[in-house]
Design a protein around this motif. Structure first.
Motif, short mmCIF file in Angstrom:
data_model
loop_
_atom_site.label_atom_id
_atom_site.label_comp_id
_atom_site.label_asym_id
_atom_site.label_seq_id
_atom_site.Cartn_x
_atom_site.Cartn_y
_atom_site.Cartn_z
N THR A 20 -3.63 -8.44 3.25
CA THR A 20 -4.02 -9.68 3.79
C THR A 20 -3.95 -9.30 5.46
N ILE A 21 -2.92 -8.67 5.80
CA ILE A 21 -2.80 -8.61 7.48
C ILE A 21 -3.83 -7.61 7.77
N LYS A 22 -3.98 -6.44 7.49
CA LYS A 22 -4.53 -5.34 7.90
C LYS A 22 -5.84 -5.35 7.50
N LYS A 23 -6.13 -6.12 6.64
CA LYS A 23 -7.71 -6.30 6.20
C LYS A 23 -8.45 -4.84 6.31
N PRO A 24 -7.93 -4.12 5.34
CA PRO A 24 -8.79 -2.44 5.11
C PRO A 24 -10.25 -2.73 4.56
N GLU A 25 -10.71 -1.90 4.68
CA GLU A 25 -12.23 -2.01 4.30
C GLU A 25 -12.33 -1.75 2.80
N LYS A 26 -12.77 -2.79 2.07
CA LYS A 26 -12.87 -2.80 0.69
C LYS A 26 -13.48 -1.68 -0.01
N TYR A 27 -12.64 -1.25 -1.00
CA TYR A 27 -12.68 -0.06 -1.95
C TYR A 27 -12.30 1.08 -1.27
N SER A 28 -11.59 1.14 -0.10
CA SER A 28 -11.21 2.10 0.56
C SER A 28 -9.86 2.92 -0.41
N ALA A 29 -9.58 3.99 0.28
CA ALA A 29 -8.59 4.45 -0.58
C ALA A 29 -7.13 3.60 -0.38
N MET A 30 -7.02 3.28 0.94
CA MET A 30 -5.79 2.28 1.32
C MET A 30 -5.71 1.11 0.65
N TRP A 31 -7.12 0.58 0.16
CA TRP A 31 -7.32 -0.73 -0.54
C TRP A 31 -6.89 -0.62 -1.76
N TYR A 32 -7.44 0.54 -2.49
CA TYR A 32 -7.09 0.79 -3.82
C TYR A 32 -5.77 0.71 -4.12
N LEU A 33 -4.95 1.85 -3.10
CA LEU A 33 -3.61 2.10 -3.17
C LEU A 33 -2.72 0.89 -3.20
N ASN A 34 -3.09 0.27 -2.35
CA ASN A 34 -2.24 -1.19 -2.26
C ASN A 34 -2.37 -2.00 -3.34
N TRP A 35 -3.70 -2.29 -3.62
CA TRP A 35 -3.80 -3.20 -4.86
C TRP A 35 -3.12 -2.59 -6.05
N SER A 36 -3.28 -1.26 -6.37
CA SER A 36 -2.55 -0.62 -7.45
C SER A 36 -0.95 -0.74 -7.48
N LEU A 37 -0.77 -0.35 -6.43
CA LEU A 37 0.58 -0.44 -6.40
C LEU A 37 1.47 -2.10 -6.24
N GLY A 38 0.59 -3.10 -5.76
CA GLY A 38 1.09 -4.48 -5.97
C GLY A 38 0.96 -4.86 -7.31
N SER A 39 -0.16 -4.58 -7.93
CA SER A 39 -0.57 -4.94 -9.30
C SER A 39 0.67 -4.24 -10.22
N LEU A 40 0.97 -2.97 -10.08
CA LEU A 40 2.09 -2.17 -10.68
C LEU A 40 3.37 -3.09 -10.69
N GLY A 41 3.71 -3.42 -9.30
CA GLY A 41 4.81 -4.17 -9.21
C GLY A 41 4.87 -5.54 -9.80
N MET A 42 3.68 -6.17 -10.12
CA MET A 42 3.71 -7.54 -10.76
C MET A 42 3.81 -7.14 -12.33
N ILE A 43 3.33 -6.35 -12.88
CA ILE A 43 3.31 -5.71 -14.31
C ILE A 43 4.82 -5.34 -14.53
N LEU A 44 5.31 -4.66 -13.62
CA LEU A 44 6.82 -4.28 -13.88
C LEU A 44 7.74 -5.44 -13.88
N SER A 45 7.59 -6.58 -13.04
CA SER A 45 7.99 -7.63 -12.68
C SER A 45 7.88 -8.63 -14.24
N ILE A 46 6.72 -8.86 -14.46
CA ILE A 46 6.39 -9.44 -15.86
C ILE A 46 7.16 -8.92 -17.07
N LEU A 47 7.12 -7.55 -17.32
CA LEU A 47 7.63 -6.80 -18.28
C LEU A 47 9.24 -6.97 -18.12
N LEU A 48 9.97 -6.99 -17.07
CA LEU A 48 11.42 -7.05 -16.83
C LEU A 48 11.81 -8.40 -17.20
N VAL A 49 10.90 -9.46 -16.92
CA VAL A 49 11.34 -11.07 -17.14
C VAL A 49 11.17 -11.15 -18.75
#
Length: 162
Positions: free
Chosen positions: A113-142
């Motif tokens: 949200t802050i850096k607004k990287p170019e869509k579908y770039s490597a950093m965009w995919y990396l951050n979306w995948s790590l954020g999604s993984l964090g949410m999935i792990l949180s849901i599994l823990l709950v």
């Protein structure tokens, strides 16, 4: 690990006969020091917030005695909560799972949200995948914490530590 107690109970139970009493005492002392210092570290945002509220309302810097009084008040409040709700460790997995996205997911999504990287770039995919993984792990823990509470149950005793 013994069911009643923590790592120090297990250390004393299984290694009390073959380990020096000095080593066991130092281990316990280091756990106490770690607990006291980590409380100061993790409570720092609360201290800062209380001091910010004071300076905002009073329009002047916070004197040392007010800062000390606020910290003592918060420490006493935390002690009261620990005594009033001795069953909170049984809910640690649930509370931790609810708070886990703050550590695992939100920083990645805030970076996007802050850096607004170019869509579908490597950093965009990396951050979306790590954020999604964090949410999935949180849901599994709950879900795991809820499952544990449902299957094992929880005994609630206010002001009566077991």
């Amino acid at each position: 690990m013994p069911t009643n107690g923590g790592i120090l109970s297990a250390l004393d139970k299984y290694h009390g006969h073959d380990t020096s009493k000095v080593i066991l005492g130092l281990t316990s002392l280091l756990v106490v020091i770690n607990s006291l210092t980590s409380f100061q570290l993790y409570a720092m945002p609360v201290f800062d917030n209380l001091e910010f509220r004071y300076t905002s309302n009073q329009n002047r810097p916070c004197p040392w005695w007010v800062r000390m009084a606020l910290r003592v008040f918060f420490g006493c409040l935390a002690l009261f909560i620990a005594i009033a709700f001795p069953f909170l460790p049984s809910l640690a997995g649930l509370i931790g799972g609810i708070a886990l996205p703050v550590t695992l997911a939100y920083p990645c999504l805030m970076w996007i949200t802050i850096k607004k990287p170019e869509k579908y770039s490597a950093m965009w995919y990396l951050n979306w995948s790590l954020g999604s993984l964090g949410m999935i792990l949180s849901i599994l823990l709950v879900l795991g914490a809820i499952w544990t509470i449902v299957t094992q149950g929880i005994e609630i005793h206010f002001f009566k530590p077991q």
